[in-house]
Scaffold this active site. Structure first.
Site, short mmCIF file in Angstrom:
data_model
loop_
_atom_site.label_atom_id
_atom_site.label_comp_id
_atom_site.label_asym_id
_atom_site.label_seq_id
_atom_site.Cartn_x
_atom_site.Cartn_y
_atom_site.Cartn_z
CG HIS A 1 39.25 41.95 45.48
ND1 HIS A 1 40.46 42.42 45.03
CD2 HIS A 1 38.56 41.58 44.38
CE1 HIS A 1 40.51 42.32 43.71
NE2 HIS A 1 39.37 41.83 43.29
CG ASP A 2 42.73 43.64 48.06
OD1 ASP A 2 43.46 43.50 49.05
OD2 ASP A 2 42.34 42.68 47.36
N GLY B 1 37.54 46.08 42.38
CA GLY B 1 38.68 45.81 43.24
C GLY B 1 39.70 46.93 43.25
#
Length: 262
Positions: free
Chosen positions: A121-122, A139
């Protein structure tokens, strides 16, 4: 008409260009958008708010747009954005973002992403990167343009790797890697600068010499980071052709958050 295999399941709300090809047993969710000329292989799952650009090739058994592996995630409307002309090989997993950090996992253009790569994520992946088999991005990792990552490499959350850097096989990356540098190992060590990569990208002799000097200032002359940064900034005047490369390095050092690999 879009070429969708009879065994594939594509939600009627998904937005696929008419030139998209979808292989057997693939599942595509309602919030997915896929651009012209992209092919999706067999047994893929593309879900969430995922956008894929033009002329990309997604190989079989990839999972794109699944919820992040973050216990704080509670179903918020976050996204995965994948650009144009990307190759995504077998068994890759890219997750959507989480709130509070922009909520977008982003992969740029012209990337070569090999089997079993995980992009959490991200993460923000630039353009023209090469991620070899089993590259694992935790992440919030940032990869600059033209970064090369060797196979079986793990990258710690929030780490940044600067443009044109190269990370060798089976490395553990827990600190930021400045642009142009060549690193590998566990613990990670700087081995030099990525001269082969720069030559392949048609860097002039003057620019390569300036990058070599930046490497010396950071790693070979016993300077503090602040002293090295001041000396690197001066190279823009001494070698005007390298001004853009100096600015890239100086900006990276200014904003490094996990300490740089030394």
């Amino acid at each position: 008409m879009t070429q969708v295999h009879s065994t594939a399941i594509v939600d009627p709300k998904a937005q696929l260009d008419t030139s998209v090809t979808v292989g057997p047993y693939t599942v595509i969710g309602p919030d997915v958008k896929i651009g012209a000329g992209t092919t999706v292989g067999a047994h893929c799952v593309i879900e969430g708010r995922t956008t894929i650009g033009r002329d990309s090739r997604i190989f079989q058994f990839s999972s794109l747009g699944a919820v992040p592996q973050d216990k704080k995630y509670a179903g918020e409307p976050t996204q995965l954005e994948i650009g144009d002309r990307n190759t995504v090989r077998e068994f890759c997993t890219f997750n959507i973002g989480v709130p509070g950090a922009g909520g977008v996992t982003r992969v740029g253009h012209d990337n070569w992403i090999m089997a079993y790569t995980h992009i959490a994520h991200d993460c923000q992946v630039g353009n023209h990167t090469t991620l070899a088999n089993n590259t694992t991005l935790a992440g919030h990792v940032h990869l600059g343009d033209w970064v090369t990552i060797g196979g079986l490499t793990g990258i710690h959350q929030f780490v940044s790797i600067g443009a044109h850097a190269m990370v060798g096989f089976a490395s553990a990356v827990s600190q930021d890697v400045p642009p142009f540098m060549l690193v590998d190992g566990n613990p990670l060590a700087v081995r030099g600068f990525n001269v082969v990569g720069l030559r392949r990208r048609d860097f002039s002799a003057a620019r390569i010499a300036a990058v070599k000097q930046m490497h010396r200032l950071l790693y070979r002359q016993g300077k503090t980071l602040e002293e090295a940064r001041t000396a690197i900034d001066a190279l823009a005047t001494e070698v005007p052709e390298s001004a853009g490369d100096v600015a890239l390095m100086s900006g990276f050092l200014t904003h490094a958050t996990r300490g740089i690999a030394r």
